[in-house]
Design a protein around this motif. Structure first.
Motif, PDB file in Angstrom:
ATOM      1  N   ILE A   1      -3.311 -13.159-102.664  1.00 24.96           N
ATOM      2  CA  ILE A   1      -4.323 -12.992-103.700  1.00 24.96           C
ATOM      3  C   ILE A   1      -4.301 -14.217-104.610  1.00 24.96           C
ATOM      4  N   SER A   2      -5.468 -14.622-105.053  1.00 22.92           N
ATOM      5  CA  SER A   2      -5.574 -15.742-105.980  1.00 22.92           C
ATOM      6  C   SER A   2      -6.576 -15.364-107.064  1.00 22.92           C
ATOM      7  N   ILE A   3      -6.112 -15.320-108.313  1.00 23.26           N
ATOM      8  CA  ILE A   3      -6.958 -14.984-109.451  1.00 23.26           C
ATOM      9  C   ILE A   3      -7.252 -16.269-110.214  1.00 23.26           C
ATOM     10  N   GLU A   4      -8.526 -16.632-110.325  1.00 21.81           N
ATOM     11  CA  GLU A   4      -8.918 -17.928-110.874  1.00 21.81           C
ATOM     12  C   GLU A   4      -9.979 -17.760-111.967  1.00 21.81           C
ATOM     13  N   PRO A   5      -9.552 -17.458-113.188  1.00 24.19           N
ATOM     14  CA  PRO A   5     -10.509 -17.246-114.285  1.00 24.19           C
ATOM     15  C   PRO A   5     -11.433 -18.435-114.540  1.00 24.19           C
ATOM     16  N   LYS A   6     -10.927 -19.655-114.346  1.00 19.44           N
ATOM     17  CA  LYS A   6     -11.767 -20.827-114.604  1.00 19.44           C
ATOM     18  C   LYS A   6     -12.986 -20.849-113.686  1.00 19.44           C
ATOM     19  N   ASN A   7     -12.795 -20.380-112.443  1.00 13.90           N
ATOM     20  CA  ASN A   7     -13.901 -20.289-111.496  1.00 13.90           C
ATOM     21  C   ASN A   7     -14.545 -18.902-111.499  1.00 13.90           C
ATOM     22  N   ARG A   8     -14.015 -18.010-112.341  1.00 15.70           N
ATOM     23  CA  ARG A   8     -14.482 -16.625-112.453  1.00 15.70           C
ATOM     24  C   ARG A   8     -14.507 -15.933-111.091  1.00 15.70           C
ATOM     25  N   ARG A   9     -13.416 -16.090-110.319  1.00 17.05           N
ATOM     26  CA  ARG A   9     -13.365 -15.504-108.992  1.00 17.05           C
ATOM     27  C   ARG A   9     -11.957 -14.992-108.670  1.00 17.05           C
ATOM     28  N   VAL A  10     -11.918 -14.003-107.778  1.00 20.23           N
ATOM     29  CA  VAL A  10     -10.675 -13.489-107.221  1.00 20.23           C
ATOM     30  C   VAL A  10     -10.777 -13.600-105.711  1.00 20.23           C
ATOM     31  N   LYS A  11      -9.734 -14.142-105.064  1.00 17.46           N
ATOM     32  CA  LYS A  11      -9.720 -14.258-103.611  1.00 17.46           C
ATOM     33  C   LYS A  11      -8.624 -13.365-103.045  1.00 17.46           C
ATOM     34  N   LEU A  12      -8.972 -12.549-102.060  1.00 18.62           N
ATOM     35  CA  LEU A  12      -8.005 -11.686-101.394  1.00 18.62           C
ATOM     36  C   LEU A  12      -7.960 -12.024 -99.906  1.00 18.62           C
ATOM     37  N   TYR A  13      -6.738 -12.192 -99.401  1.00 19.81           N
ATOM     38  CA  TYR A  13      -6.546 -12.555 -98.002  1.00 19.81           C
ATOM     39  C   TYR A  13      -6.003 -11.392 -97.170  1.00 19.81           C
ATOM     40  N   HIS A  14      -5.998 -10.204 -97.731  1.00 17.84           N
ATOM     41  CA  HIS A  14      -5.484  -9.047 -97.007  1.00 17.84           C
ATOM     42  C   HIS A  14      -6.123  -7.780 -97.557  1.00 17.84           C
ATOM     43  N   LEU A  15      -6.555  -6.904 -96.666  1.00 18.00           N
ATOM     44  CA  LEU A  15      -7.086  -5.609 -97.059  1.00 18.00           C
ATOM     45  C   LEU A  15      -6.041  -4.527 -96.788  1.00 18.00           C
ATOM     46  N   PRO A  16      -5.971  -3.522 -97.644  1.00 15.85           N
ATOM     47  CA  PRO A  16      -4.996  -2.433 -97.410  1.00 15.85           C
ATOM     48  C   PRO A  16      -5.363  -1.653 -96.158  1.00 15.85           C
ATOM     49  N   ASN A  17      -4.400  -0.956 -95.622  1.00 15.87           N
ATOM     50  CA  ASN A  17      -4.615  -0.201 -94.385  1.00 15.87           C
ATOM     51  C   ASN A  17      -5.242   1.169 -94.626  1.00 15.87           C
ATOM     52  N   ASN A  18      -5.444   1.521 -95.907  1.00 15.51           N
ATOM     53  CA  ASN A  18      -6.027   2.850 -96.161  1.00 15.51           C
ATOM     54  C   ASN A  18      -7.481   2.887 -95.696  1.00 15.51           C
ATOM     55  N   ILE A  19      -8.001   4.064 -95.552  1.00 16.65           N
ATOM     56  CA  ILE A  19      -9.363   4.216 -95.021  1.00 16.65           C
ATOM     57  C   ILE A  19     -10.399   4.357 -96.130  1.00 16.65           C
ATOM     58  N   ASN A  20      -9.957   4.457 -97.376  1.00  9.35           N
ATOM     59  CA  ASN A  20     -10.887   4.629 -98.486  1.00  9.35           C
ATOM     60  C   ASN A  20     -11.231   3.264 -99.079  1.00  9.35           C
ATOM     61  N   MET A  21     -12.140   2.550 -98.428  1.00  9.24           N
ATOM     62  CA  MET A  21     -12.478   1.213 -98.892  1.00  9.24           C
ATOM     63  C   MET A  21     -13.301   1.239-100.173  1.00  9.24           C
ATOM     64  N   ARG A  22     -14.014   2.342-100.434  1.00  2.73           N
ATOM     65  CA  ARG A  22     -14.753   2.441-101.680  1.00  2.73           C
ATOM     66  C   ARG A  22     -13.783   2.391-102.862  1.00  2.73           C
ATOM     67  N   GLU A  23     -12.653   3.069-102.703  1.00  2.85           N
ATOM     68  CA  GLU A  23     -11.629   3.038-103.743  1.00  2.85           C
ATOM     69  C   GLU A  23     -11.072   1.626-103.906  1.00  2.85           C
ATOM     70  N   THR A  24     -10.865   0.967-102.779  1.00  6.27           N
ATOM     71  CA  THR A  24     -10.371  -0.410-102.824  1.00  6.27           C
ATOM     72  C   THR A  24     -11.361  -1.317-103.539  1.00  6.27           C
ATOM     73  N   MET A  25     -12.646  -1.179-103.212  1.00  3.56           N
ATOM     74  CA  MET A  25     -13.665  -2.003-103.847  1.00  3.56           C
ATOM     75  C   MET A  25     -13.727  -1.738-105.357  1.00  3.56           C
ATOM     76  N   ASP A  26     -13.597  -0.479-105.740  1.00  5.32           N
ATOM     77  CA  ASP A  26     -13.610  -0.133-107.163  1.00  5.32           C
ATOM     78  C   ASP A  26     -12.441  -0.797-107.889  1.00  5.32           C
ATOM     79  N   GLU A  27     -11.263  -0.769-107.263  1.00  3.15           N
ATOM     80  CA  GLU A  27     -10.089  -1.378-107.882  1.00  3.15           C
ATOM     81  C   GLU A  27     -10.226  -2.893-107.972  1.00  3.15           C
TER      82      GLU A  27
END
Length: 286
Positions: free
Chosen positions: A16-42
């Protein structure tokens, strides 16, 4: 809800890379859970808490379906990014203003120019009076001055010599070109051990020393060095309005992978970035 420990784990594994200067968050891994809506909300909560309005996901082919229907858009691909496995790049925008491409006429002009360019970087030599070498920590102050002069704003604090020195201790390989004993150009390859890939980045040349092929030669040298130490894939994000950097990628055998919309804070605003990649070894195909 996902716990904070999930994001903590991502941070520890460079996922994960959190970059406030670019106002972006980069994620290189998705959790294995099946509730992706919850993941997107988080992820959205994390982004807003960090002052970011773009969430970027680098996912493998088998994970693409997880993002379907979650208000994400594919921006591109880097073949072989994950140790030979392709990374598909998706974005979720938390601010609708950000999801629109800018400078589309200039973007189109740049792509037309590079599509008609058939030159390759072979046997190029530095002009008389110029000398290229690997950078050391003693060069950091002059390098910082170059970046500060070239860029009004930049995604990372490259105008800070101490930051550059820290990068040198963190798997970042720099080259510099000197003229009359002064650093006039600099470039880097940022090695990501977790993925066995490296980003070609931080390319800058003082205005009075441009159009001499200084960055092109450094780019080629760094790419060859990355191949020698066994890396799988190189990638680069080039400003979509920059003819020069996009030509450098093409002439060094990189392939176009798409465009990231309003992605990086350069020269005082968010700019779109073209994705380029090159496989130094054959990628894994499933």
């Amino acid at each position: 809800m996902m716990s904070d420990s999930y994001f903590t784990l991502l941070a520890k594994t460079q996922a994960i890379s959190i970059e406030p200067k670019n106002r972006r968050v980069k994620l290189y891994h998705l959790p294995n859970n099946i509730n992706m809506r919850e993941t997107m909300d988080e992820c959205e909560v994390l982004g807003r808490n960090e002052g970011c309005d773009k969430i970027i996901f680098y996912v493998r082919k088998e994970d693409r379906d997880k993002l379907t229907g979650n208000k994400v858009y594919q921006e591109g691909v880097i073949r072989g990014f994950f140790r030979g496995i392709d990374a598909f790049i998706y974005a979720m925008f938390l601010n609708p203003v950000r999801e629109h491409s800018i400078d589309w006429k200039q973007n189109k002009k740049v792509m037309e120019l590079i599509e008609n360019d058939h030159k390759k970087t072979k046997h190029m030599r530095l002009p008389d009076g110029y000398f290229m070498r690997s950078a050391t920590k003693q060069d950091a102050l002059q390098m910082a001055r170059v970046y500060d002069t070239v860029f009004k704003t930049y995604p990372t604090p490259m105008n800070d010599s101490k930051y550059i020195q820290t990068m040198m201790d963190d798997n970042v390989y720099f080259t510099i070109v000197e003229y009359d004993g002064q650093v006039v150009s600099s470039s880097a390859a940022d090695y990501l051990p977790a993925f066995n890939s490296a980003e070609m980045t931080d390319c800058a040349t003082l205005v009075e020393h441009r159009n001499k092929g200084l960055l092109n030669i450094q780019f080629a040298h760094l790419a060859e060095h990355m191949k020698d130490i066994g890396l799988q894939t190189l990638f680069c994000y080039a400003r979509s309005i920059s003819v020069g950097m996009n030509l450098i990628n093409v002439r060094n055998g990189f392939s176009f992978g798409g465009r990231m919309i309003q992605n990086s804070n350069i020269d005082g605003r968010l700019e779109c970035m073209n994705i380029w990649y090159k496989n130094l070894k054959s990628p894994v195909r499933d």
